[in-house]
Design an enzyme around this catalytic site. Structure first.
Site, PDB file in Angstrom:
ATOM      1  N   CYS A 124       0.809  -1.229   0.000  1.00 43.69           N
ATOM      2  CA  CYS A 124       0.000   0.000   0.000  1.00 43.69           C
ATOM      3  C   CYS A 124       0.840   1.276   0.000  1.00 43.69           C
ATOM      4  O   CYS A 124       0.308   2.369  -0.223  1.00 43.69           O
ATOM      5  CB  CYS A 124      -0.944  -0.006   1.195  1.00 43.69           C
ATOM      6  N   HIS A 278      -3.575   6.692   2.236  1.00 45.65           N
ATOM      7  CA  HIS A 278      -3.953   5.367   1.752  1.00 45.65           C
ATOM      8  C   HIS A 278      -5.354   5.036   2.254  1.00 45.65           C
ATOM      9  O   HIS A 278      -5.672   5.259   3.429  1.00 45.65           O
ATOM     10  CB  HIS A 278      -2.944   4.336   2.241  1.00 45.65           C
ATOM     11  N   ASN A 309     -10.327  -0.837  -0.260  1.00 52.86           N
ATOM     12  CA  ASN A 309      -8.872  -0.741  -0.148  1.00 52.86           C
ATOM     13  C   ASN A 309      -8.255  -1.377  -1.386  1.00 52.86           C
ATOM     14  O   ASN A 309      -8.391  -2.577  -1.598  1.00 52.86           O
ATOM     15  CB  ASN A 309      -8.423  -1.455   1.129  1.00 52.86           C
TER      16      ASN A 309
END
Length: 353
Positions: A124, A278, A309
């Site tokens: 990420c 993020h 996500n």
């Protein structure tokens, strides 16, 4: 005899993001869909994560396909041809081949050959890692323009019945073109890792486990042996996480990293036009906003509600949506921070394209 003096690359004093692109798969998975696989509810998922839907790619759509879609829009926005690219960087943990890289195939598809191409495995944080490297490549003179892509097909590496992470994840790609600038457009990057928490997010199995299973299958008298078929499903590597460890680390440690990025750029929180973290969890985003004491004038990227996500793709996807919904933010300052498996992190302040 004197030692010959080597030529130096033509150095660019500054770099910035010139264009941005996005690719969102057509298949939309709702919380109700997810609850077919796990014992949960739409209300619980919204309250705990902020997610309402997530996009997932069809079986015939690859990481490279999504990267290409995002890259072409970024190139168009930047106003340059693929042939002008001096490097192509793809951040992904879901390209199904350890080698060759997704970036090499993407470079050929775009018509950017023979630009150097390589993948980053930084989960990420991969997009911020890519921006840090693109900034350095442009300013050092190693490349005039660099394409940075975050592309993930996380649906390939999840067990829908697993409760720690599967319901969070979506697919997609985001891309930017970084090039020279008359004024600073990318602040100093604050990046690093904490390997003491290496196993907080990761895969359930390794490729060695898959290899051993394959060897067992080859020595089996029955190719369709139910035990072998069951074991194949059980050993396929899928993602899982220690949610509490990750949540605490993200909230407490990443707010410090975000502040360090502000300090390194020499600006205050009040100077920001946007904050794009993020898209891991809406609660993490909200806690970071509080700890950074961001004023209400700062627009917060909250793409997670619609996209889930998406790992390395999450920051460019969130930035793309932010600029679509708030075009007046163009040219303003945005603080971006990525963090994830490794554990790894990266942050920088950028001028929005």
């Amino acid at each position: 005899m004197s030692t010959p003096v080597l030529n130096k690359a033509v150095v660019n004093e500054n770099a910035r993001i010139l264009g941005i692109g996005a690719y969102r798969p057509d298949v939309i998975v709702t919380n109700e869909d997810v609850c077919q696989w796990i014992d949960s509810s739409d209300e619980w998922i919204r309250q705990r994560t902020g997610i309402i839907t997530r996009h997932r790619a069809a079986a015939d759509i690859s990481v490279i396909d999504m990267a290409e879609g995002a890259a072409r829009e970024a190139l168009q926005q930047a106003g340059i041809e693929a042939s002008q690219l001096g490097a192509v960087i793809v951040s992904t943990v879901t390209h199904p081949y350890a080698t060759p890289s997704a970036a090499a195939a993407l470079t050929e598809r775009l018509g950017a050959t023979p630009a150097p191409a390589f993948d980053i495995s930084a989960a990420c944080a991969g997009y911020c890692y890519g921006v840090a490297q693109a900034d350095a490549l442009v300013r050092s003179g190693a490349a005039q323009y660099v394409l940075v892509v975050g592309a993930e097909k996380l649906s390939d590496v999840i067990d829908n019945h697993e409760r720690t992470i599967s319901f969070l994840l979506g697919d997609g790609a985001g891309a930017v073109v970084v090039g020279p600038s008359d004024t600073p457009g990318i602040g100093p990057s604050v990046w690093g890792s904490d390997g003491s928490k290496w196993d907080a997010i990761g895969m359930t199995h390794s490729l060695e486990d898959v290899k051993k299973l394959g060897e067992s299958a080859r020595h089996s008298d029955e190719i369709d042996d139910p035990a072998i078929l069951s074991a194949t499903q059980d050993v396929w590597p899928t993602l899982r996480q220690d949610g509490q460890t990750v949540f605490r680390w993200a909230v407490w440690e990443m707010a410090k990293v975000a502040q360090q990025a502000l300090d390194a750029a020499g600006i205050e929180a009040s100077d920001l036009a946007a904050f794009v973290p993020h898209q891991a969890n809406m609660r993490i985003i909200d806690e970071m906003v509080k700890k950074l004491k961001l004023p209400e004038s700062v627009v917060i990227g909250r793409d997670i509600a619609q996209a889930g996500n998406t790992s390395a793709a999450s920051i460019p996807l969130a930035t793309h949506r932010l600029l679509q919904e708030n075009p007046g933010l163009s040219g303003g300052l945005a603080l971006q921070i990525g963090f994830g498996a490794g554990l790894v992190f990266g942050a920088q302040v950028v001028v929005l394209p």
